[in-house]
Design an enzyme around this catalytic site. Structure first.
Site, PDB file in Angstrom:
ATOM      1  N   GLU A  41      -3.198  -4.597  -3.204  1.00 22.84           N
ATOM      2  CA  GLU A  41      -3.779  -5.504  -4.189  1.00 22.84           C
ATOM      3  C   GLU A  41      -3.994  -4.810  -5.534  1.00 22.84           C
ATOM      4  OE1 GLU A  41      -4.753  -4.847  -1.037  1.00 22.84           O
ATOM      5  OE2 GLU A  41      -6.167  -6.384  -0.337  1.00 22.84           O
ATOM      6  N   ASN A  82       0.834  -1.196   0.000  1.00 26.41           N
ATOM      7  CA  ASN A  82       0.000   0.000   0.000  1.00 26.41           C
ATOM      8  C   ASN A  82       0.873   1.253   0.000  1.00 26.41           C
ATOM      9  OD1 ASN A  82       0.540  -0.877   2.772  1.00 26.41           O
ATOM     10  ND2 ASN A  82      -0.866   0.715   3.463  1.00 26.41           N
ATOM     11  N   CYS A 105      -4.137   0.786  -2.602  1.00 26.02           N
ATOM     12  CA  CYS A 105      -4.018  -0.469  -1.870  1.00 26.02           C
ATOM     13  C   CYS A 105      -2.991  -1.389  -2.533  1.00 26.02           C
ATOM     14  CB  CYS A 105      -5.360  -1.189  -1.833  1.00 26.02           C
ATOM     15  SG  CYS A 105      -6.670  -0.285  -0.979  1.00 26.02           S
ATOM     16  N   CYS A 111     -10.408  -4.719   0.577  1.00 26.12           N
ATOM     17  CA  CYS A 111     -11.496  -3.745   0.655  1.00 26.12           C
ATOM     18  C   CYS A 111     -12.419  -3.907  -0.557  1.00 26.12           C
ATOM     19  CB  CYS A 111     -10.926  -2.321   0.731  1.00 26.12           C
ATOM     20  SG  CYS A 111     -10.251  -1.703  -0.837  1.00 26.12           S
ATOM     21  N   CYS A 128     -10.745  -3.196  -3.912  1.00 28.16           N
ATOM     22  CA  CYS A 128      -9.834  -4.278  -4.306  1.00 28.16           C
ATOM     23  C   CYS A 128     -10.602  -5.516  -4.741  1.00 28.16           C
ATOM     24  CB  CYS A 128      -8.871  -4.602  -3.174  1.00 28.16           C
ATOM     25  SG  CYS A 128      -7.634  -3.311  -2.937  1.00 28.16           S
ATOM     26  N   GLU A 167       0.224   5.232   0.796  1.00 27.00           N
ATOM     27  CA  GLU A 167      -0.717   6.247   1.270  1.00 27.00           C
ATOM     28  C   GLU A 167      -0.367   7.629   0.738  1.00 27.00           C
ATOM     29  OE1 GLU A 167      -2.025   4.095   5.436  1.00 27.00           O
ATOM     30  OE2 GLU A 167      -0.836   5.923   5.557  1.00 27.00           O
TER      31      GLU A 167
END
Length: 156
Positions: free
Chosen positions: A71, A58, A69, A108, A111, A60
């Site tokens: 993924e 990830n 993210c 999430c 994802c 940010e």
């Protein structure tokens, strides 16, 4: 132990060597995550059908929705660079900064939809491995187990 349809909860020693290797790669990837705001580091690893393994994590951003993210960054990379080679498995690992134990995490919603798009693209389910606390693993036969009511009207 079978939990729900294509979702299994396993001990580490029940995994195949390839599954273990992929989860270890995801763990290594999370150490490189850029997560100064949440302190929640996520790593992902995928094995393509030809055996190549790639990782991501990830990233940010202070402008919250700009972050990416693990993924999605990984699937975007392999999709852009290996458009004819489908992923066969995706491993995910997470930790809170400063903690040694794995954190409980699942992909999430964004994802999950990205994984579904990849499955649709190649017409092939992607096995998902999620490292949990105490070296337990959740093995999922494909993302539809996590996203039964997906946004899929344009492809079905």
């Amino acid at each position: 132990m079978q939990d729900h349809r294509g979702i299994e909860k396993l001990d580490w020693d029940e995994l195949s060597p390839m599954e273990m290797e992929l989860l270890i790669s995801a763990e290594e990837a999370l150490t490189k995550a850029y997560a100064p705001y949440s302190g929640f580091q996520v790593g992902a690893a995928t094995r393509l059908i030809d055996g190549q393994v790639f990782t991501s994590n990830n990233q940010e951003n202070v402008s919250f929705p700009v972050g990416v993210c693990a993924e999605r960054s990984l699937l975007a990379y392999v999709g852009a660079n290996f458009p004819e080679t489908p992923p066969e498995a995706l491993a995910i690992a997470a930790k809170r900064k400063g903690e040694n134990e794995s954190a409980y995490v699942t992909p999430c919603g964004l994802c999950r939809q990205a994984i579904l798009e990849t499955e649709n693209r190649f017409k092939k389910a992607i096995k998902i491995l999620i490292l949990m606390p105490e070296r337990k693993v959740v093995r999922i036969s494909g993302v539809r187990e996590l996203l039964p009511l997906s946004f899929n009207d344009l492809t079905d």
